[in-house]
Write an enzyme that holds these catalytic residues in place. Sequence first.
Site, short mmCIF file in Angstrom:
data_model
loop_
_atom_site.label_atom_id
_atom_site.label_comp_id
_atom_site.label_asym_id
_atom_site.label_seq_id
_atom_site.Cartn_x
_atom_site.Cartn_y
_atom_site.Cartn_z
CG PHE A 27 -1.28 0.98 0.39
CD1 PHE A 27 -2.07 0.32 1.33
CD2 PHE A 27 -1.15 0.40 -0.87
CE1 PHE A 27 -2.70 -0.87 1.03
CE2 PHE A 27 -1.77 -0.79 -1.17
CZ PHE A 27 -2.55 -1.43 -0.23
CE LYS A 28 -0.78 -3.68 -0.32
NZ LYS A 28 -0.40 -4.91 -0.98
CG ASP A 29 6.44 1.04 3.06
OD1 ASP A 29 6.96 -0.09 3.19
OD2 ASP A 29 6.69 1.80 2.11
CB THR A 69 2.12 -7.36 0.22
OG1 THR A 69 0.84 -6.75 0.31
CG2 THR A 69 2.35 -8.17 1.50
#
Length: 530
Positions: free
Chosen positions: A117-119, A152
Site C-alpha cells: 500500500f505504501k506505493d 516503506t
Amino acid sequence: MPGVTYKSTRGGEAGASFEYVVLGGLARDKGLFVPEQIPQIEMAELEALRGKPWTDIMFYVVSKYVGRDEIPAADLKDLVERSASTFRHEEVTPVTVLDEATNTYVLELFHGPTFAFKDVALQLLGNLFEYFLARRGPDATLTILGATSGDTGPAAIHGLRGKKGVDCFILYPKGRTSPLQERQMTTVLDRNVHCIGVHGSFDDAQAIVKAAFADQAFRDEVKLGAINSINWARVLAQMSYYFWAYLECTQPGDALKAAPTKVDFSVPTGNFGDVLAGYYARRMGLPVGTLLVATNENDILHRFFTEGKYWREPVQATIAPSMDICVSSNFERFLYHLCGDDSVVLRDWMEGFARTGKLTVEGELLECARGPGGFISGRVAKAENLANVRAMHALTGQRHLLCPHASIGVAAALKGLVPSDPGQSQSRPVVALATAHWAKFPDAVSKAVSPLPPAPEELVLLEDMQTRSYEMEPTLELVQDFVRAHMVNGSGGCLLSKLGLKNLDWGAVGVGAAAAAALVFGVVAATKKR
C-alpha cells in the site's frame, strides 16, 4: 485558489506551505505537521465522482489541500497521472467482494511497483520531491532519511530511485523484515539509493531518524527530508483510496440521501498512518462509520483504545513484520486533535512519554478517543491470523489469498466489533484494507495454505539479482557519518572523495572496495548475487 496551510502539533511552527511541509517532513520543534483547516466536501461533489477514474479521485482529494498557487491544476494532474501509471491494475486500488453474507469487501492496495500500500503515497511523494526541487533550480538537493519495518523502504526506494537531486538512505531492522522485502530494497543499485540494515528493531531505526531531524545543524547541512508517514503528503495521498472505496461499495445516490450510507473500514496498522488517513477523510465529510484499528501482538494501539494505556513494551517478532512496532509515529497527530488541538498539552504528553514510556488517558478523553469520531480496535495473534488466511482462501474459492497483515484487517472486521445501525436490515459495508501481496510473505502464508500458487514474476526475479546493502549498529553518529560520506548530491561524499571512492559504481566493484570504504564507519557492505 489558495491551499491549506499547516502547523506543528507542538506549536513551534504555523502558516507553513504545502511545499515547505513536503520537503521538510518533520517540524523543527519535533512535532508533526497538521492542516490548520480541514477542507469540507459536499455530498453532491462526492456523488459526482462516482464512476470517474481513480486518478480523478486522487486529484480531487489532493486539490482540497494544495492550492493552484502552489501547484497549478495541469501540473498536479500530471503528477497524479504519472504516479498512478506505475500500477499494474487499471483501477489502481480495486475493491473486491470478500463475503456477501457479511457485506465485507477487500480494498486491494498491492498493485503498485513493490506490491504494498505504501506505493500509493510514495509514488506521488517521489514526484512531488522532484517537482519542487526542479522549481527551486538546478542545484537544489534533498537528502531523504527513512526507517522501514518492511514495506516503506521498498516503496520509497522505487519512488525515489534516479530522481534528480535526491539522495535516499533507508534504515531497516536487519533480519526482521521478510527476505523478499529486504531484496526489494537491496537489489536497487542506483547511485542515489543506500540500504542500511541496523542491528536492532524498527523502533531503533525510527528513533535514529527522529534524532537526525532534531539535530538542526545536520538537518540543514544535508538538507534532510522525510519519506516516512511523518511526512504529511503520505497521509494526504492515502486519503484518496478511502474516497475510492466508498464510491465502489455503495450505490448511486447513496451519498445524497438525507442520511448518507456509511462505510466502515478495518485497517491493519502499526505506525497509525494508514488508518489516520481514514480519520482525516471522515473529518472532511466522507461518510465513514467505524474506523477499526487492527493490530498484531505488538498491540500498543489496541491497549490505548481499550484501556487508555499508550505504554511502550518490547517489540515481538511476528508473522506480520511490517506491524512489529511499539511506538506509532503518526499517533501524535491524533493525540493532538484528541486534546483539542492544544499544543501545550500535546507537548507535555509527548515529553512525558519520551521520559517514561507511558501515556495514559482516562474518562471523557478516552471515551472521545473511541467514540463516533474516534476509533475502535481489535487484536489478532498468530494462530487466529493463520486460521483466517486459511478460512478466507477456502471461503472465496481460492480467489483471495491474504498476506498476514491483510488477514489481520479481515479477521478484526469479522469479530463483530463494528456496531450495527439500529433498524437496518443489512449491515453497513465494511472494507478491510489488504496492505500487501501474499507473495511478500511466503514463509508465513505457507503455514496456512499449501501448496502456494505461483508468485508474481517480478518478485521471483529478485531471487537471482545482485544486491547491495550495509550493516551497522543503531547509533545516530554512525548513520550521520555514513550519510555525509555517501551523498551523491550536494556537498556530501567528501570522505569518499578523499579515498578516491566517491564515484565508484558499487554494484560493479564488488565487496572488496565497498567494504574498504565501509570500514571507516564500522559498517559492512555486501554486493552479491544470491
